[in-house]
Design a protein around this motif. Structure first.
Motif, PDB file in Angstrom:
ATOM      1  N   THR A 101      -2.914   0.339  -3.643  1.00  0.00           N
ATOM      2  CA  THR A 101      -2.311  -0.943  -3.262  1.00  0.00           C
ATOM      3  C   THR A 101      -1.979  -1.706  -4.529  1.00  0.00           C
ATOM      4  O   THR A 101      -2.860  -2.009  -5.323  1.00  0.00           O
ATOM      5  CB  THR A 101      -3.282  -1.757  -2.390  1.00  0.00           C
ATOM      6  OG1 THR A 101      -3.568  -1.027  -1.205  1.00  0.00           O
ATOM      7  CG2 THR A 101      -2.662  -3.088  -2.009  1.00  0.00           C
ATOM      8  N   ARG A 110       0.983   5.507  -0.211  1.00  0.00           N
ATOM      9  CA  ARG A 110       0.201   6.717   0.022  1.00  0.00           C
ATOM     10  C   ARG A 110       0.999   7.937  -0.383  1.00  0.00           C
ATOM     11  O   ARG A 110       2.220   7.962  -0.222  1.00  0.00           O
ATOM     12  CB  ARG A 110      -0.157   6.870   1.506  1.00  0.00           C
ATOM     13  CG  ARG A 110      -1.335   6.052   1.953  1.00  0.00           C
ATOM     14  CD  ARG A 110      -1.729   6.480   3.328  1.00  0.00           C
ATOM     15  NE  ARG A 110      -2.689   5.557   3.913  1.00  0.00           N
ATOM     16  CZ  ARG A 110      -3.243   5.698   5.108  1.00  0.00           C
ATOM     17  NH1 ARG A 110      -2.877   6.732   5.870  1.00  0.00           N
ATOM     18  NH2 ARG A 110      -4.109   4.835   5.555  1.00  0.00           N
ATOM     19  N   THR A 138       0.835  -1.191   0.000  1.00  0.00           N
ATOM     20  CA  THR A 138       0.000   0.000   0.000  1.00  0.00           C
ATOM     21  C   THR A 138       0.873   1.245   0.000  1.00  0.00           C
ATOM     22  O   THR A 138       1.722   1.410   0.863  1.00  0.00           O
ATOM     23  CB  THR A 138      -0.919   0.012   1.227  1.00  0.00           C
ATOM     24  OG1 THR A 138      -1.789  -1.116   1.151  1.00  0.00           O
ATOM     25  CG2 THR A 138      -1.763   1.281   1.261  1.00  0.00           C
ATOM     26  N   GLU A 168      -4.335   6.797  -1.996  1.00  0.00           N
ATOM     27  CA  GLU A 168      -3.787   5.506  -1.596  1.00  0.00           C
ATOM     28  C   GLU A 168      -3.935   4.501  -2.732  1.00  0.00           C
ATOM     29  O   GLU A 168      -4.980   4.435  -3.372  1.00  0.00           O
ATOM     30  CB  GLU A 168      -4.507   4.993  -0.351  1.00  0.00           C
ATOM     31  CG  GLU A 168      -3.893   3.726   0.210  1.00  0.00           C
ATOM     32  CD  GLU A 168      -4.532   3.345   1.534  1.00  0.00           C
ATOM     33  OE1 GLU A 168      -4.019   3.743   2.586  1.00  0.00           O
ATOM     34  OE2 GLU A 168      -5.573   2.666   1.493  1.00  0.00           O
TER      35      GLU A 168
END
Ligand SMILES: [Zn+2]
Length: 77
Positions: free
Chosen positions: A46, A20, A18, A44
């Motif tokens: 992933t 950010r 993940t 965000e």
């Protein structure tokens, strides 16, 4: 020539990570213990790929290098 790459080698399989980034910044973070880890107003993603636009946080890279990075990873089954 029938070597179609339909199945990837296990060696190239990475866990999903993940990432950010803060809304106003193009630097991606992947260590949750990074001093600059965005906690609000962030984007965000992933992904197991490193196809993100922008650049990676140098602090995150350093933490990973020293084994201090707390990453959010999810392994596929
Ligand atoms: Zn960072």
């Amino acid at each position: 020539m029938t070597d179609a790459p339909r199945s990837r080698s296990p060696l190239t399989k990475f866990p999903d990570i993940t990432y950010r980034r803060a809304a106003e910044n193009m630097v991606w973070h992947f260590c949750q213990n990074c001093g600059n880890w965005p906690i609000d107003d962030f984007a965000e993603v992933t992904t197991a790929q490193h196809l993100l636009k922008g650049s990676l946080c140098l602090e995150c890279i350093a933490k990973r290098h020293f084994g201090e990075c707390t990453m959010s990873t999810t392994r596929g089954k």
